[in-house]
Design a protein around this motif. Sequence first.
Motif, PDB file in Angstrom:
ATOM      1  N   GLY A   9       0.813  -1.198   0.000  1.00 36.70           N
ATOM      2  CA  GLY A   9       0.000   0.000   0.000  1.00 36.70           C
ATOM      3  C   GLY A   9       0.853   1.257   0.000  1.00 36.70           C
ATOM      4  O   GLY A   9       2.062   1.218   0.221  1.00 36.70           O
ATOM      5  N   GLY A  10       0.211   2.380  -0.267  1.00 41.39           N
ATOM      6  CA  GLY A  10       0.914   3.642  -0.291  1.00 41.39           C
ATOM      7  C   GLY A  10       0.116   4.703  -1.001  1.00 41.39           C
ATOM      8  O   GLY A  10      -1.084   4.551  -1.239  1.00 41.39           O
ATOM      9  N   LEU A  11       0.789   5.781  -1.356  1.00 45.48           N
ATOM     10  CA  LEU A  11       0.167   6.910  -2.047  1.00 45.48           C
ATOM     11  C   LEU A  11       0.386   6.792  -3.543  1.00 45.48           C
ATOM     12  O   LEU A  11       1.508   6.559  -4.003  1.00 45.48           O
ATOM     13  N   VAL A  12      -0.685   6.956  -4.298  1.00 41.07           N
ATOM     14  CA  VAL A  12      -0.612   6.886  -5.750  1.00 41.07           C
ATOM     15  C   VAL A  12      -1.513   7.966  -6.343  1.00 41.07           C
ATOM     16  O   VAL A  12      -2.548   8.306  -5.766  1.00 41.07           O
ATOM     17  N   GLN A  13      -1.117   8.509  -7.482  1.00 38.93           N
ATOM     18  CA  GLN A  13      -1.909   9.532  -8.147  1.00 38.93           C
ATOM     19  C   GLN A  13      -3.084   8.919  -8.899  1.00 38.93           C
ATOM     20  O   GLN A  13      -3.029   7.753  -9.314  1.00 38.93           O
ATOM     21  N   PRO A  14      -4.164   9.671  -9.077  1.00 38.20           N
ATOM     22  CA  PRO A  14      -5.279   9.169  -9.882  1.00 38.20           C
ATOM     23  C   PRO A  14      -4.810   8.725 -11.259  1.00 38.20           C
ATOM     24  O   PRO A  14      -4.001   9.392 -11.899  1.00 38.20           O
ATOM     25  N   GLY A  15      -5.327   7.583 -11.700  1.00 39.38           N
ATOM     26  CA  GLY A  15      -4.912   7.008 -12.962  1.00 39.38           C
ATOM     27  C   GLY A  15      -3.729   6.080 -12.848  1.00 39.38           C
ATOM     28  O   GLY A  15      -3.401   5.378 -13.813  1.00 39.38           O
ATOM     29  N   GLY A  16      -3.102   6.056 -11.698  1.00 40.24           N
ATOM     30  CA  GLY A  16      -1.942   5.222 -11.486  1.00 40.24           C
ATOM     31  C   GLY A  16      -2.290   3.793 -11.134  1.00 40.24           C
ATOM     32  O   GLY A  16      -3.460   3.421 -11.047  1.00 40.24           O
ATOM     33  N   THR A  91      -9.554   4.889  -2.418  1.00 29.64           N
ATOM     34  CA  THR A  91      -8.833   5.061  -1.165  1.00 29.64           C
ATOM     35  C   THR A  91      -9.501   4.255  -0.064  1.00 29.64           C
ATOM     36  O   THR A  91     -10.693   4.416   0.203  1.00 29.64           O
ATOM     37  N   ALA A  92      -8.745   3.375   0.560  1.00 31.56           N
ATOM     38  CA  ALA A  92      -9.296   2.491   1.581  1.00 31.56           C
ATOM     39  C   ALA A  92      -8.171   1.667   2.184  1.00 31.56           C
ATOM     40  O   ALA A  92      -7.048   1.646   1.680  1.00 31.56           O
ATOM     41  N   VAL A  93      -8.499   0.974   3.258  1.00 27.12           N
ATOM     42  CA  VAL A  93      -7.616  -0.052   3.781  1.00 27.12           C
ATOM     43  C   VAL A  93      -7.971  -1.353   3.077  1.00 27.12           C
ATOM     44  O   VAL A  93      -9.136  -1.757   3.055  1.00 27.12           O
ATOM     45  N   TYR A  94      -6.981  -2.000   2.508  1.00 26.68           N
ATOM     46  CA  TYR A  94      -7.191  -3.224   1.754  1.00 26.68           C
ATOM     47  C   TYR A  94      -6.742  -4.423   2.569  1.00 26.68           C
ATOM     48  O   TYR A  94      -5.653  -4.427   3.145  1.00 26.68           O
ATOM     49  N   TYR A  95      -7.593  -5.443   2.606  1.00 29.39           N
ATOM     50  CA  TYR A  95      -7.354  -6.640   3.387  1.00 29.39           C
ATOM     51  C   TYR A  95      -7.380  -7.877   2.499  1.00 29.39           C
ATOM     52  O   TYR A  95      -8.101  -7.923   1.514  1.00 29.39           O
ATOM     53  N   CYS A  96      -6.635  -8.884   2.876  1.00 32.78           N
ATOM     54  CA  CYS A  96      -6.815 -10.200   2.288  1.00 32.78           C
ATOM     55  C   CYS A  96      -7.338 -11.142   3.361  1.00 32.78           C
ATOM     56  O   CYS A  96      -7.119 -10.936   4.555  1.00 32.78           O
ATOM     57  N   ALA A  97      -8.055 -12.151   2.926  1.00 31.53           N
ATOM     58  CA  ALA A  97      -8.645 -13.107   3.849  1.00 31.53           C
ATOM     59  C   ALA A  97      -8.790 -14.451   3.168  1.00 31.53           C
ATOM     60  O   ALA A  97      -8.975 -14.528   1.952  1.00 31.53           O
ATOM     61  N   THR A  98      -8.699 -15.512   3.944  1.00 33.61           N
ATOM     62  CA  THR A  98      -8.929 -16.858   3.439  1.00 33.61           C
ATOM     63  C   THR A  98     -10.276 -17.359   3.913  1.00 33.61           C
ATOM     64  O   THR A  98     -10.757 -16.983   4.985  1.00 33.61           O
ATOM     65  N   THR A 119      -3.577  -3.026   4.561  1.00 34.12           N
ATOM     66  CA  THR A 119      -2.590  -2.067   4.089  1.00 34.12           C
ATOM     67  C   THR A 119      -3.332  -0.890   3.464  1.00 34.12           C
ATOM     68  O   THR A 119      -4.291  -1.078   2.720  1.00 34.12           O
ATOM     69  N   LEU A 120      -2.911   0.314   3.779  1.00 32.53           N
ATOM     70  CA  LEU A 120      -3.620   1.515   3.352  1.00 32.53           C
ATOM     71  C   LEU A 120      -3.205   1.930   1.949  1.00 32.53           C
ATOM     72  O   LEU A 120      -2.017   2.036   1.640  1.00 32.53           O
ATOM     73  N   VAL A 121      -4.216   2.168   1.118  1.00 30.99           N
ATOM     74  CA  VAL A 121      -4.010   2.697  -0.222  1.00 30.99           C
ATOM     75  C   VAL A 121      -4.668   4.067  -0.289  1.00 30.99           C
ATOM     76  O   VAL A 121      -5.863   4.196  -0.023  1.00 30.99           O
ATOM     77  N   THR A 122      -3.899   5.076  -0.635  1.00 29.73           N
ATOM     78  CA  THR A 122      -4.413   6.431  -0.757  1.00 29.73           C
ATOM     79  C   THR A 122      -4.216   6.920  -2.179  1.00 29.73           C
ATOM     80  O   THR A 122      -3.086   6.954  -2.670  1.00 29.73           O
ATOM     81  N   VAL A 123      -5.303   7.276  -2.836  1.00 25.77           N
ATOM     82  CA  VAL A 123      -5.262   7.768  -4.207  1.00 25.77           C
ATOM     83  C   VAL A 123      -5.573   9.256  -4.170  1.00 25.77           C
ATOM     84  O   VAL A 123      -6.703   9.655  -3.871  1.00 25.77           O
ATOM     85  N   SER A 124      -4.591  10.069  -4.468  1.00 21.20           N
ATOM     86  CA  SER A 124      -4.756  11.515  -4.363  1.00 21.20           C
ATOM     87  C   SER A 124      -3.722  12.224  -5.212  1.00 21.20           C
ATOM     88  O   SER A 124      -2.604  11.744  -5.383  1.00 21.20           O
ATOM     89  N   SER A 125      -4.106  13.373  -5.742  1.00 22.29           N
ATOM     90  CA  SER A 125      -3.188  14.227  -6.469  1.00 22.29           C
ATOM     91  C   SER A 125      -2.654  15.326  -5.574  1.00 22.29           C
ATOM     92  O   SER A 125      -1.827  16.110  -5.944  1.00 22.29           O
TER      93      SER A 125
END
Length: 125
Positions: A9-16, A91-98, A119-125
């Motif tokens: 996870g991390g910071l990514v720009q829109p369209g990325g 933008t959200a916290v992303y989880y995996c689960a079995t 893991t946090l994913v943030t989509v922002s310019s």
Amino acid sequence: QVQLVESGGGLVQPGGSLRLSCATSAFALDYYAIAWFRQAPGKEREGLVCISSNTGSTFTADSVKGRFYMSRDKAKNTAYLQMNSLEPEDTAVYYCATGKYYYCSGANLDGAGAWGKGTLVTVSS
């Protein structure tokens, strides 16, 4: 029983794009379905993609179909979520689960057996 650890996870720009990883206990992907979920602030947890353990078939939610793709590498005991054309709404916290079994229930699990901490994913310019 099963332990899961998300990363990427991390910071990514829109369209990325961004690729998340879910490291699992040994052989977990042989026995259980595994899925990616996300939860944005103030919203319910949402199932995104699920892979059945026996066939490797994927089932994707309409909200992310065509943008998100899930895969697995049994040798590495790891599942992945490739996210493309990301938008601020992603933008959200992303989880995996079995799951409890080898099969999926659409993009969800037929009962969850274990969860990662997210893991946090943030989509922002």
